[in-house]
Scaffold this active site. Structure first.
Site: not given
Ligand code: PBG
Length: 314
Positions: A183, A236
Site C-alpha cells: 500500500k 494499492k
C-alpha cells in the site's frame, strides 16, 4: 467476422465476478448521501446498504467491502470494535437479507479516531503494537458479526499474524485475510477521505505507507504478510502500480487483488463529465489493464457500472 475472431483470441476477459464493490456505512436510517468528489458513490445507513447489496448481487458482483463512519470518534477508535458499531450492524443485516453476497470488511482505525490516524497516536508518533491490539479487536468483532473475510488496510508491522492468531483462537480458523500488502502513500486516496471522513488532522501516513518509488520493498512487504498468514495479497492503488502488481503475481503466484482507488475513479468521472474522454471506454480499458497485469480480483467503485456494461455487451 473480424470481431468474432478477435473475441476468440482475446487473452483477458473481464466478468462481473472479478469485482468487489466498496460501500460506506453511516449511522441513522434512510441516509443516502452522495460523495461530491465521487459521483455515483454514496454514504448509506444500514437500511439502504441492504438495498444496495441486493442490487449489487443481482448484477453478478460477488462481494462488497465495508467501511464504517461511526456516530462519534475518539482517540482509541472505540466505534471500530463496538458490537453495535455501524459495520457490525450492516454485517448482521446484510447477512440476513442477502445471504449469498460475500462480505469483506476494511480493518483500520482511521475512520474511527478523532485525529484521523490509523492507530493510537502518542506525541507525534503512531504507536505500532498498541494499535495492532485494537485492530485485532476490530477484526474479531467483524468476524463475530458475520464477516466472510477481513482486510487489514493499515500497514502496521505484525498485524496480519496477530489477526490470524486471534481469529484461530476465537473460533474462526477458516476466515480468510486479504491484506493490503503493498500500500503506497498516495495522492489518489484524496476523494476516499471525504467519503470515509478520515483525513488525518496532522501529518500524513508516510510512516507506514510505502514510497511510490519502490518496488523491491513491496515484494518484501508482500512476503512478510504471506508468512504471517495472508490468504490474498493486495496492491494499492492500481493504475500507477501495474508493474508492482505484475511482479507480485509473478513472484508469489498468490491470489492477488488490486484496489482501483477513489482518485482513479474520480479522474475518469470528471474527465468524462467534461466530454474529454469516453467514460465507459476508459473504465473498461482501465479494468482490463488491471486484470491483464495480474489481478485475480479488483476492488473498484466502477463495479456496478462495469457489470452493467458487460451485461449490455454480452
Ligand atoms: C484506510 C484506507 C484508505 C483507503 C482504503 N482503506 C485510505 C488511506 O489509506 O488513507 C483508500 C481507498 C480509496 O482511495 O479508494 N482505511
Amino acid at each position: 467476422m473480424t470481431e468474432t475472431f478477435r473475441s476468440m483470441v482475446r487473452e483477458t476477459r473481464l466478468g462481473s465476478d472479478d469485482f468487489i464493490f466498496p460501500l460506506f456505512v453511516v449511522p441513522g436510517t434512510n441516509v443516502k448521501k452522495e460523495i461530491s468528489s465521487m459521483p455515483g458513490v454514496y454514504q448509506m445507513s444500514v437500511d439502504n446498504i441492504v438495498r444496495e447489496c441486493a442490487e449489487v448481487r443481482s448484477l453478478g458482483i460477488p462481494a462488497v467491502l465495508l467501511f464504517g463512519i461511526p456516530p462519534a470518534k475518539d482517540e482509541v477508535g472505540s466505534g471500530a470494535y463496538d458490537k453495535h458499531g455501524v459495520v457490525q450492524s450492516a454485517l448482521r443485516a446484510v447477512k440476513k437479507e442477502v445471504p449469498d453476497l460475500a462480505l469483506v470488511t476494511d480493518v483500520c482505525l482511521c475512520e474511527y479516531t478523532s485525529n484521523g490516524h490509523c492507530g493510537i497516536v502518542r506525541g507525534n508518533e503512531i504507536v505500532n503494537d498498541e494499535s495492532v491490539e485494537l485492530l485485532v479487536r476490530e477484526a474479531t468483532s467483524h468476524a463475530e458479526a458475520g464477516a466472510d473475510m477481513v482486510a487489514p488496510s493499515d500497514m502496521f508491522d505484525g498485524r496480519v499474524g496477530a489477526i490470524r492468531r486471534a481469529l484461530d483462537a476465537g473460533g474462526f480458523p477458516n476466515l480468510p485475510i486479504m491484506s493490503y500488502a503493498a500500500k503506497y502513500a498516495s495522492g489518489f486516496y484524496g476523494p476516499f477521505r471525504e467519503a470515509a471522513e478520515s483525513t488525518p488532522k496532522f501529518g500524513d501516513r508516510r510512516s507506514h505507507q510505502m514510497d511510490p518509488a519502490n518496488t523491491d520493498e513491496a515484494l518484501r512487504e508482500v512476503a512478510q504478510d504471506i508468512a504471517e498468514g495472508a490468504d490474498i495479497v493486495m496492491v494499492k492503488p492500481a493504475l500507477p502500480y501495474l508493474d508492482v502488481l505484475f511482479r507480485v503475481k509473478e513472484t508469489f503466484g498468490m491470489p492477488t487483488a488490486a484496489y482501483n482507488v477513489s482518485g482513479e475513479y474520480s479522474m475518469v468521472k470528471a474527465a468524462a463529465s467534461m466530454g474529454w474522454v469516453d467514460g465507459e471506454r476508459v473504465m473498461m480499458e482501465m479494468l482490463t489493464g488491471i486484470k491483464r497485469a495480474g489481478a485475480d480480483m479488483i476492488l473498484t467503485y466502477f463495479a456496478k457500472d462495469a457489470a452493467r456494461y458487460l451485461e449490455k455487451h454480452r
